[in-house]
Design a protein around this motif. Structure first.
Motif, PDB file in Angstrom:
ATOM      1  N   LEU A 151       8.197 -24.566  13.464  1.00 10.51           N
ATOM      2  CA  LEU A 151       7.795 -23.482  14.021  1.00 10.51           C
ATOM      3  C   LEU A 151       7.059 -24.169  15.476  1.00 10.51           C
ATOM      4  N   ARG A 152       6.637 -25.401  15.095  1.00 12.89           N
ATOM      5  CA  ARG A 152       5.660 -25.862  16.418  1.00 12.89           C
ATOM      6  C   ARG A 152       6.896 -26.134  17.580  1.00 12.89           C
ATOM      7  N   PHE A 153       8.138 -26.293  17.476  1.00 12.74           N
ATOM      8  CA  PHE A 153       8.980 -26.459  18.447  1.00 12.74           C
ATOM      9  C   PHE A 153       9.232 -25.304  19.238  1.00 12.74           C
ATOM     10  N   PHE A 154       8.911 -24.111  18.876  1.00 10.37           N
ATOM     11  CA  PHE A 154       9.085 -22.877  19.380  1.00 10.37           C
ATOM     12  C   PHE A 154       7.903 -22.225  20.157  1.00 10.37           C
ATOM     13  N   ALA A 155       6.789 -22.977  20.025  1.00  9.69           N
ATOM     14  CA  ALA A 155       5.498 -22.508  20.664  1.00  9.69           C
ATOM     15  C   ALA A 155       5.379 -22.975  22.043  1.00  9.69           C
ATOM     16  N   GLY A 156       4.936 -22.117  22.658  1.00  8.10           N
ATOM     17  CA  GLY A 156       4.715 -22.715  24.142  1.00  8.10           C
ATOM     18  C   GLY A 156       4.084 -21.634  25.148  1.00  8.10           C
ATOM     19  N   THR A 157       3.955 -21.634  26.404  1.00  6.18           N
ATOM     20  CA  THR A 157       2.988 -20.778  27.180  1.00  6.18           C
ATOM     21  C   THR A 157       4.123 -19.998  28.401  1.00  6.18           C
ATOM     22  N   HIS A 158       5.353 -20.060  28.148  1.00  6.38           N
ATOM     23  CA  HIS A 158       6.427 -19.680  28.970  1.00  6.38           C
ATOM     24  C   HIS A 158       6.859 -18.065  28.744  1.00  6.38           C
ATOM     25  N   ALA A 193       8.307 -21.649  24.037  1.00  4.57           N
ATOM     26  CA  ALA A 193       8.644 -22.648  24.743  1.00  4.57           C
ATOM     27  C   ALA A 193       9.636 -22.704  25.773  1.00  4.57           C
ATOM     28  N   ALA A 194       9.648 -23.248  26.828  1.00  3.38           N
ATOM     29  CA  ALA A 194      10.317 -23.049  27.999  1.00  3.38           C
ATOM     30  C   ALA A 194      11.948 -23.029  27.958  1.00  3.38           C
ATOM     31  N   TRP A 195      12.331 -23.585  26.820  1.00  2.44           N
ATOM     32  CA  TRP A 195      13.809 -23.833  26.888  1.00  2.44           C
ATOM     33  C   TRP A 195      14.312 -22.856  26.059  1.00  2.44           C
ATOM     34  N   LEU A 196      13.784 -21.963  25.377  1.00  3.21           N
ATOM     35  CA  LEU A 196      14.178 -20.908  24.359  1.00  3.21           C
ATOM     36  C   LEU A 196      15.413 -20.129  24.792  1.00  3.21           C
ATOM     37  N   HIS A 226      16.212 -30.018  29.265  1.00  2.00           N
ATOM     38  CA  HIS A 226      16.109 -31.139  28.981  1.00  2.00           C
ATOM     39  C   HIS A 226      14.971 -31.975  28.586  1.00  2.00           C
ATOM     40  N   ILE A 227      13.991 -30.845  28.366  1.00  2.00           N
ATOM     41  CA  ILE A 227      12.559 -31.568  27.800  1.00  2.00           C
ATOM     42  C   ILE A 227      12.490 -31.050  26.273  1.00  2.00           C
ATOM     43  N   ALA A 228      13.689 -30.268  25.881  1.00  2.00           N
ATOM     44  CA  ALA A 228      13.663 -29.817  24.366  1.00  2.00           C
ATOM     45  C   ALA A 228      13.810 -30.944  23.485  1.00  2.00           C
ATOM     46  N   PRO A 229      13.131 -31.279  22.402  1.00  2.00           N
ATOM     47  CA  PRO A 229      13.388 -32.324  21.542  1.00  2.00           C
ATOM     48  C   PRO A 229      14.786 -31.983  20.990  1.00  2.00           C
ATOM     49  N   ALA A 230      15.570 -32.869  20.661  1.00  6.10           N
ATOM     50  CA  ALA A 230      16.869 -32.389  19.867  1.00  6.10           C
ATOM     51  C   ALA A 230      16.723 -31.919  18.642  1.00  6.10           C
ATOM     52  N   GLU A 231      15.737 -32.446  17.873  1.00  9.61           N
ATOM     53  CA  GLU A 231      15.623 -31.800  16.408  1.00  9.61           C
ATOM     54  C   GLU A 231      14.850 -30.142  16.540  1.00  9.61           C
ATOM     55  N   GLY A 232      14.146 -30.186  17.739  1.00  9.25           N
ATOM     56  CA  GLY A 232      13.643 -28.586  18.144  1.00  9.25           C
ATOM     57  C   GLY A 232      14.950 -27.679  18.407  1.00  9.25           C
ATOM     58  N   ILE A 233      15.897 -28.230  19.094  1.00  9.38           N
ATOM     59  CA  ILE A 233      17.210 -27.476  19.354  1.00  9.38           C
ATOM     60  C   ILE A 233      17.964 -27.053  17.902  1.00  9.38           C
ATOM     61  N   THR A 234      17.960 -28.136  17.412  1.00  9.16           N
ATOM     62  CA  THR A 234      18.659 -27.750  15.903  1.00  9.16           C
ATOM     63  C   THR A 234      17.805 -26.779  15.088  1.00  9.16           C
TER      64      THR A 234
END
Length: 273
Positions: A151-158, A193-196, A226-234
């Motif tokens: 869940l930490r990968f999905f958090a953000g302010t966007h 997260a900005a990339w979601l 391009h700033i998304a971690p590969a493991e976060g995308i997975t």
């Protein structure tokens, strides 16, 4: 589950009269088939203009979607149709939006609309997230993540739209190139997260015929990807596959099954690619 659609003519007379205070007497009412949240969805025309009207009863379980769209609309310049008026009367909440021209985006692999959608998502990525009540991406995906730590990968302010159904993207070929697409239906607007949103788009692209690698190449048109971690995308692909598995099980319609298949294909690609 889709909300049962009714015609504008079934509104209480007081609600219809309140609408016409903004529009003047209606000359034409064209019910629209797209969208699943609204009981009322119609393109209406009077002597003074044309609007897209969305409405729900104020006691409807998803009445919050109307409030969300009304709250966020002022912050979506260049991204969405403008909200021209709102009516809350006789047990109904009705929103009158600018009526956009154009067609629903075509997500097929060779579609010229793809570059316009990418440009739209780039503009969204540059839009500040308003200080209004929004759900957080990590909250929405809490029950679908493969591991709680994901869940930490999905958090953000966007600011995120999160429903990249091609029916929610209108493309106007008369507008300037790179500024032709607009997003409608902001009921599920989210902070995260900005990339979601690029990730949500991937699933719809696969459902439209793209191979997962091709879909990800289009996602890469969005700088945040391009700033998304590969493991976060997975991790997101896994969670999204679980979301669509649940949706398609509860509502086994051809389109939900198609999205579930696409989401599973993307997750498999992420694990083995």
């Amino acid at each position: 589950m889709a909300t049962i659609r009714i015609g504008l003519d079934r509104l209480p007379p007081a609600a219809r009269a309140a609408v016409e205070e903004h529009t003047g007497p209606l000359l034409t009412v064209e019910e629209t088939a797209e969208g699943f949240n609204s009981e009322i969805a119609a393109r209406v025309t009077s002597a003074t203009g044309t609007w897209h009207v969305k409405g729900l009863r104020t006691d409807h379980p998803r009445a919050w979607t109307q409030r969300r769209e009304a709250a966020i609309a002022p912050f979506l310049t260049s991204l969405a149709p403008a909200l021209r008026w709102r009516v809350e009367t006789a047990g109904w909440d009705l929103l009158g939006f600018e009526a956009l021209g154009g067609h629903h985006a075509d997500y097929a692999p060779d579609s010229p609309d793809l570059s316009e959608v990418a440009a739209l998502l780039c503009r969204l990525g540059e839009t500040p997230c308003p200080v209004i009540e929004l759900r957080h991406a990590e909250q929405r995906l809490e029950h679908y993540a493969a591991h709680p730590d994901d869940l930490r990968f999905f958090a953000g302010t966007h600011l995120l739209h999160t429903d990249l159904n091609n029916a929610n993207v209108l493309v106007d070929d008369r507008a300037s190139q790179g500024d032709r697409a607009r997003l409608v239906d902001w009921a599920w607007a989210t902070r995260g997260a900005a990339w979601l949103d690029a990730g949500y788009w991937v699933t719809w692209l696969i459902a439209a015929g793209h191979a997962p690698a091709s879909a990800e190449r289009w996602a890469a048109e969005i700088p945040a990807w391009h700033i998304a971690p590969a493991e976060g995308i997975t991790a997101f692909a896994a969670a999204n596959a679980n979301v669509w598995s649940e949706i398609s099980t509860a509502d086994p319609d051809p389109w939900t099954l198609r999205l579930a298949t696409a989401a599973t294909a993307w997750h498999s690609h992420r694990r083995t690619g």
